[in-house]
Design a protein around this motif. Structure first.
Motif, PDB file in Angstrom:
ATOM      1  N   GLU A  46       9.312 -22.300   4.689  1.00 45.12           N
ATOM      2  CA  GLU A  46       7.887 -22.120   4.955  1.00 45.12           C
ATOM      3  C   GLU A  46       7.648 -20.953   5.909  1.00 45.12           C
ATOM      4  OE1 GLU A  46       6.678 -25.837   6.549  1.00 45.12           O
ATOM      5  OE2 GLU A  46       6.337 -26.776   4.607  1.00 45.12           O
ATOM      6  N   VAL A  47       8.453 -20.902   6.952  1.00 43.27           N
ATOM      7  CA  VAL A  47       8.301 -19.835   7.939  1.00 43.27           C
ATOM      8  C   VAL A  47       8.555 -18.479   7.294  1.00 43.27           C
ATOM      9  CG1 VAL A  47       9.290 -18.822  10.045  1.00 43.27           C
ATOM     10  CG2 VAL A  47       8.808 -21.281   9.931  1.00 43.27           C
ATOM     11  N   ALA A  48       9.577 -18.390   6.485  1.00 43.71           N
ATOM     12  CA  ALA A  48       9.915 -17.128   5.828  1.00 43.71           C
ATOM     13  C   ALA A  48       8.724 -16.579   5.049  1.00 43.71           C
ATOM     14  CB  ALA A  48      11.109 -17.320   4.898  1.00 43.71           C
ATOM     15  N   PHE A  49       8.068 -17.432   4.269  1.00 41.84           N
ATOM     16  CA  PHE A  49       6.935 -16.975   3.459  1.00 41.84           C
ATOM     17  C   PHE A  49       5.695 -16.704   4.314  1.00 41.84           C
ATOM     18  CE2 PHE A  49       9.656 -18.570   0.131  1.00 41.84           C
ATOM     19  CZ  PHE A  49       9.411 -17.697  -0.918  1.00 41.84           C
ATOM     20  N   LYS A  50       5.533 -17.457   5.394  1.00 39.50           N
ATOM     21  CA  LYS A  50       4.365 -17.263   6.256  1.00 39.50           C
ATOM     22  C   LYS A  50       4.381 -15.911   6.964  1.00 39.50           C
ATOM     23  CE  LYS A  50       3.024 -22.015   7.333  1.00 39.50           C
ATOM     24  NZ  LYS A  50       2.929 -23.056   8.384  1.00 39.50           N
ATOM     25  N   VAL A  51       5.585 -15.378   7.210  1.00 30.22           N
ATOM     26  CA  VAL A  51       5.659 -14.095   7.919  1.00 30.22           C
ATOM     27  C   VAL A  51       5.916 -12.920   6.979  1.00 30.22           C
ATOM     28  CG1 VAL A  51       6.380 -15.145  10.094  1.00 30.22           C
ATOM     29  CG2 VAL A  51       8.136 -14.365   8.470  1.00 30.22           C
ATOM     30  N   GLY A  52       5.854 -13.169   5.662  1.00 34.37           N
ATOM     31  CA  GLY A  52       5.894 -12.045   4.727  1.00 34.37           C
ATOM     32  C   GLY A  52       7.160 -11.853   3.925  1.00 34.37           C
ATOM     33  N   PHE A  53       8.178 -12.697   4.133  1.00 38.30           N
ATOM     34  CA  PHE A  53       9.386 -12.587   3.314  1.00 38.30           C
ATOM     35  C   PHE A  53       9.173 -13.352   2.014  1.00 38.30           C
ATOM     36  CE2 PHE A  53      11.057 -11.860   7.578  1.00 38.30           C
ATOM     37  CZ  PHE A  53      11.931 -10.808   7.382  1.00 38.30           C
ATOM     38  N   ASN A  54       9.616 -12.775   0.894  1.00 36.89           N
ATOM     39  CA  ASN A  54       9.477 -13.471  -0.388  1.00 36.89           C
ATOM     40  C   ASN A  54      10.779 -14.083  -0.858  1.00 36.89           C
ATOM     41  OD1 ASN A  54      10.888 -11.222  -1.189  1.00 36.89           O
ATOM     42  ND2 ASN A  54       9.168 -10.279  -2.282  1.00 36.89           N
ATOM     43  N   SER A  55      11.771 -14.125   0.041  1.00 35.90           N
ATOM     44  CA  SER A  55      13.061 -14.730  -0.269  1.00 35.90           C
ATOM     45  C   SER A  55      13.615 -15.376   0.994  1.00 35.90           C
ATOM     46  CB  SER A  55      14.035 -13.677  -0.792  1.00 35.90           C
ATOM     47  OG  SER A  55      15.375 -14.144  -0.729  1.00 35.90           O
ATOM     48  N   THR A  56      13.938 -16.665   0.909  1.00 36.14           N
ATOM     49  CA  THR A  56      14.494 -17.374   2.080  1.00 36.14           C
ATOM     50  C   THR A  56      15.844 -16.806   2.462  1.00 36.14           C
ATOM     51  OG1 THR A  56      13.378 -19.396   1.347  1.00 36.14           O
ATOM     52  CG2 THR A  56      15.105 -19.630   3.004  1.00 36.14           C
ATOM     53  N   SER A  57      16.667 -16.505   1.482  1.00 36.83           N
ATOM     54  CA  SER A  57      18.004 -15.985   1.773  1.00 36.83           C
ATOM     55  C   SER A  57      17.926 -14.618   2.457  1.00 36.83           C
ATOM     56  CB  SER A  57      18.842 -15.891   0.498  1.00 36.83           C
ATOM     57  OG  SER A  57      18.227 -15.028  -0.452  1.00 36.83           O
ATOM     58  N   TYR A  58      16.964 -13.796   2.025  1.00 36.41           N
ATOM     59  CA  TYR A  58      16.792 -12.480   2.645  1.00 36.41           C
ATOM     60  C   TYR A  58      16.316 -12.627   4.091  1.00 36.41           C
ATOM     61  CZ  TYR A  58      15.337  -7.583   3.132  1.00 36.41           C
ATOM     62  OH  TYR A  58      15.196  -6.277   3.552  1.00 36.41           O
ATOM     63  N   PHE A  59      15.404 -13.575   4.306  1.00 36.47           N
ATOM     64  CA  PHE A  59      14.927 -13.864   5.665  1.00 36.47           C
ATOM     65  C   PHE A  59      16.089 -14.299   6.559  1.00 36.47           C
ATOM     66  CE2 PHE A  59      13.265 -17.394   8.440  1.00 36.47           C
ATOM     67  CZ  PHE A  59      12.759 -16.569   9.437  1.00 36.47           C
ATOM     68  N   ILE A  60      16.905 -15.217   6.070  1.00 34.05           N
ATOM     69  CA  ILE A  60      18.039 -15.716   6.856  1.00 34.05           C
ATOM     70  C   ILE A  60      18.991 -14.577   7.189  1.00 34.05           C
ATOM     71  CG2 ILE A  60      20.077 -17.206   6.795  1.00 34.05           C
ATOM     72  CD1 ILE A  60      18.400 -19.144   5.063  1.00 34.05           C
ATOM     73  N   SER A  61      19.263 -13.721   6.193  1.00 27.26           N
ATOM     74  CA  SER A  61      20.175 -12.594   6.404  1.00 27.26           C
ATOM     75  C   SER A  61      19.652 -11.635   7.464  1.00 27.26           C
ATOM     76  CB  SER A  61      20.379 -11.849   5.078  1.00 27.26           C
ATOM     77  OG  SER A  61      21.106 -10.656   5.271  1.00 27.26           O
ATOM     78  N   LYS A  62      18.384 -11.266   7.369  1.00 27.38           N
ATOM     79  CA  LYS A  62      17.796 -10.323   8.328  1.00 27.38           C
ATOM     80  C   LYS A  62      17.640 -10.966   9.708  1.00 27.38           C
ATOM     81  CE  LYS A  62      17.418  -6.733   5.751  1.00 27.38           C
ATOM     82  NZ  LYS A  62      18.229  -5.501   6.053  1.00 27.38           N
ATOM     83  N   PHE A  63      17.320 -12.253   9.733  1.00 30.31           N
ATOM     84  CA  PHE A  63      17.171 -12.964  11.001  1.00 30.31           C
ATOM     85  C   PHE A  63      18.517 -12.999  11.736  1.00 30.31           C
ATOM     86  CE2 PHE A  63      16.767 -16.402  13.964  1.00 30.31           C
ATOM     87  CZ  PHE A  63      15.423 -16.479  14.293  1.00 30.31           C
ATOM     88  N   ARG A  64      19.576 -13.340  11.004  1.00 25.79           N
ATOM     89  CA  ARG A  64      20.902 -13.409  11.616  1.00 25.79           C
ATOM     90  C   ARG A  64      21.340 -12.044  12.144  1.00 25.79           C
ATOM     91  NH1 ARG A  64      23.854 -14.788   7.468  1.00 25.79           N
ATOM     92  NH2 ARG A  64      23.989 -17.035   7.789  1.00 25.79           N
ATOM     93  N   LYS A  65      21.051 -11.001  11.387  1.00 28.16           N
ATOM     94  CA  LYS A  65      21.421  -9.655  11.811  1.00 28.16           C
ATOM     95  C   LYS A  65      20.678  -9.240  13.075  1.00 28.16           C
ATOM     96  CE  LYS A  65      21.769  -4.891  10.124  1.00 28.16           C
ATOM     97  NZ  LYS A  65      21.536  -3.975   8.973  1.00 28.16           N
ATOM     98  N   SER A  66      19.410  -9.641  13.176  1.00 25.00           N
ATOM     99  CA  SER A  66      18.596  -9.261  14.319  1.00 25.00           C
ATOM    100  C   SER A  66      18.856 -10.120  15.547  1.00 25.00           C
ATOM    101  CB  SER A  66      17.111  -9.345  13.946  1.00 25.00           C
ATOM    102  OG  SER A  66      16.282  -9.084  15.059  1.00 25.00           O
ATOM    103  N   MET A  67      19.032 -11.438  15.342  1.00 27.79           N
ATOM    104  CA  MET A  67      19.081 -12.389  16.454  1.00 27.79           C
ATOM    105  C   MET A  67      20.475 -12.945  16.737  1.00 27.79           C
ATOM    106  SD  MET A  67      15.886 -12.470  17.405  1.00 27.79           S
ATOM    107  CE  MET A  67      15.906 -13.887  18.478  1.00 27.79           C
ATOM    108  N   ASP A  68      21.451 -12.594  15.901  1.00 22.14           N
ATOM    109  CA  ASP A  68      22.822 -13.113  16.045  1.00 22.14           C
ATOM    110  C   ASP A  68      22.883 -14.636  15.953  1.00 22.14           C
ATOM    111  OD1 ASP A  68      24.068 -10.604  16.344  1.00 22.14           O
ATOM    112  OD2 ASP A  68      23.505 -10.552  18.456  1.00 22.14           O
ATOM    113  N   ILE A  69      21.981 -15.195  15.172  1.00 21.44           N
ATOM    114  CA  ILE A  69      21.923 -16.642  14.980  1.00 21.44           C
ATOM    115  C   ILE A  69      21.087 -16.889  13.728  1.00 21.44           C
ATOM    116  CG2 ILE A  69      19.803 -16.948  16.345  1.00 21.44           C
ATOM    117  CD1 ILE A  69      20.982 -19.547  17.437  1.00 21.44           C
ATOM    118  N   THR A  70      21.316 -17.988  13.032  1.00 19.35           N
ATOM    119  CA  THR A  70      20.510 -18.289  11.849  1.00 19.35           C
ATOM    120  C   THR A  70      19.174 -18.896  12.288  1.00 19.35           C
ATOM    121  OG1 THR A  70      21.371 -20.537  11.618  1.00 19.35           O
ATOM    122  CG2 THR A  70      22.588 -18.766  10.495  1.00 19.35           C
ATOM    123  N   PRO A  71      18.149 -18.825  11.430  1.00 20.50           N
ATOM    124  CA  PRO A  71      16.856 -19.433  11.789  1.00 20.50           C
ATOM    125  C   PRO A  71      16.961 -20.921  12.098  1.00 20.50           C
ATOM    126  CG  PRO A  71      16.615 -18.003   9.878  1.00 20.50           C
ATOM    127  CD  PRO A  71      18.079 -18.115  10.133  1.00 20.50           C
TER     128      PRO A  71
END
Length: 294
Positions: A259-284
Motif C-alpha cells: 500500500e505504501v509503495a503505491f501511495k508514494v508513486g511506485f507501481n511495483s512493490t519489488s522495485y520499491f523494496i529494492s530502491k528503499f533498501r539501496k537508499s536506507m540500508d534496510i528493507t521497508p
C-alpha cells in the motif's frame, strides 16, 4: 526542542515556525540521526540560520556547495538558500539559531546593513571558525541566546535582541565584497520551481519532460541543473523523495509495504523494496518493525 519530523511544503520551504512566543527567533539543539529521515533533508526558509556543531562532524550542502563543519565550529546559512545536513561522525549534535532577517537590527538599519547581505549571491554561507575571534564571539552568543530562551530571566527578550545585534556586527565587520548575479538568482528560482513540481506530482507518473518544463528548461539542461546543484539526476531525486515520503506512512501500524509503495508513486512493490533498501540500508518491512518497536 528536537524537530524529528522535518516538514517542508511543495517548494521545500520549511514549515517549522522559527519563533518564541513574542520574537521571530528559534534556538534549539538537534541530533541529526534522530530525524525521521536520518538527516536534515533539503529545504530552505526565509530566516537566516546560524549553526554551532556541539558534538561530532556534519556535512552541509548549501545550494551547489558542500562544506564539512567540525566540532566547535559553525556555519551561517543565508536566507532563501537550499540546504541539507548529513551526520558524518555518527553522533553529530548541533545548536541551530534561526532568525528573521528583519529582527537582526532595528528596522531603520535593515536597508543598509541587512538587505544587501541576504540578497548577495556570493554569500550562500559563511564558515565560522572558533579560532577566529569574530567566529568565537558569534558561537558564544548563540549559546547565550539558547540559555536565555531556556531559562527566561527578567528582560531576556531585550538580552536576546542585544546578542543578535552583536552577532550581526561580528559577521559583517569582516568586509565581505557583496555581489549580485541575476543569473544565480534565476538559476535558484528555476531549481525551486522544478522541485516544487516534483513535490506536487510525485505520486503520479513523472516524465522528465514535465520536470524540465516546470523550470522552463530543456530536458538536457534540466539534468545539468540537478547534477550541478543537487549532485543527482531528476529521476534519482524523485525516487529518493518518494522513499522519504514513505517513511512516515510505514510508521502507521495499519499500513503495509505494498500500500505504501503505491501511495508514494511506485507501481511495483519489488522495485520499491529494492530502491528503499539501496537508499536506507534496510528493507521497508524491517524499517517498519524497527520503528514500531521504539
Amino acid at each position: 526542542m528536537q524537530i524529528k519530523n522535518f516538514k517542508v511544503d511543495q517548494s521545500l520551504k520549511e514549515l517549522t515556525s522559527h519563533r518564541t512566543v513574542v520574537m521571530p527567533v528559534a534556538c534549539y539543539e538537534t541530533e541529526i540521526a534522530h530525524n525521521i529521515n536520518g538527516k536534515i533533508p533539503l529545504h530552505w526558509h526565509e530566516e537566516i540560520q546560524f549553526v554551532l556543531i556541539k558534538k561530532g562532524e556534519a556535512m552541509f550542502q548549501i545550494n551547489e556547495e558542500k562544506r564539512m563543519v567540525s566540532e566547535g565550529d559553525g556555519i551561517f546559512i543565508n536566507s532563501g538558500c537550499l540546504h541539507l545536513a548529513e551526520d558524518v561522525s555518527g553522533d553529530c549534535i548541533y545548536i541551530c539559531l534561526n532568525v528573521s532577517p528583519h529582527f537582526m537590527l532595528p528596522q531603520e538599519l535593515f536597508t543598509s546593513n541587512i538587505y544587501p547581505y541576504i540578497q548577495a549571491t556570493n554569500l550562500p554561507y559563511i564558515y565560522m571558525n572558533a579560532y577566529d575571534q569574530w567566529g568565537k564571539n558569534i558561537l558564544d552568543s548563540m549559546i547565550k541566546i539558547k540559555s536565555l530562551i531556556q531559562h527566561k530571566p527578567p528582560f531576556y527578550e531585550v538580552d536576546i535582541s542585544s546578542q543578535l545585534t552583536f552577532i550581526w556586527q561580528q559577521l559583517i565587520m569582516n568586509g565581505f565584497q557583496l555581489e549580485y548575479d541575476r543569473t544565480e538568482v534565476e538559476k535558484n528560482r528555476r531549481m525551486k520551481e522544478m522541485l516544487n513540481w516534483i513535490h506536487l506530482h510525485y505520486v503520479e507518473k513523472v516524465p522528465l519532460n514535465d520536470i524540465a518544463r516546470a523550470g522552463q528548461l530543456s530536458s538536457s539542461e534540466c539534468c545539468r541543473y540537478f547534477k550541478r546543484i543537487l549532485k543527482t539526476t531528476p529521476i534519482s531525486y524523485l525516487i529518493n523523495y518518494r522513499i522519504q515520503k514513505s517513511l512516515i506512512l510505514l510508521q502507521d501500524p495499519e499500513s503495509n509495504v505494498t500500500e505504501v509503495a503505491f501511495k508514494v508513486g511506485f507501481n511495483s512493490t519489488s522495485y520499491f523494496i529494492s530502491k528503499f533498501r539501496k537508499s536506507m540500508d534496510i528493507t521497508p518491512s524491517a524499517y517498519k518493525k524497527e520503528r514500531q518497536a521504539k
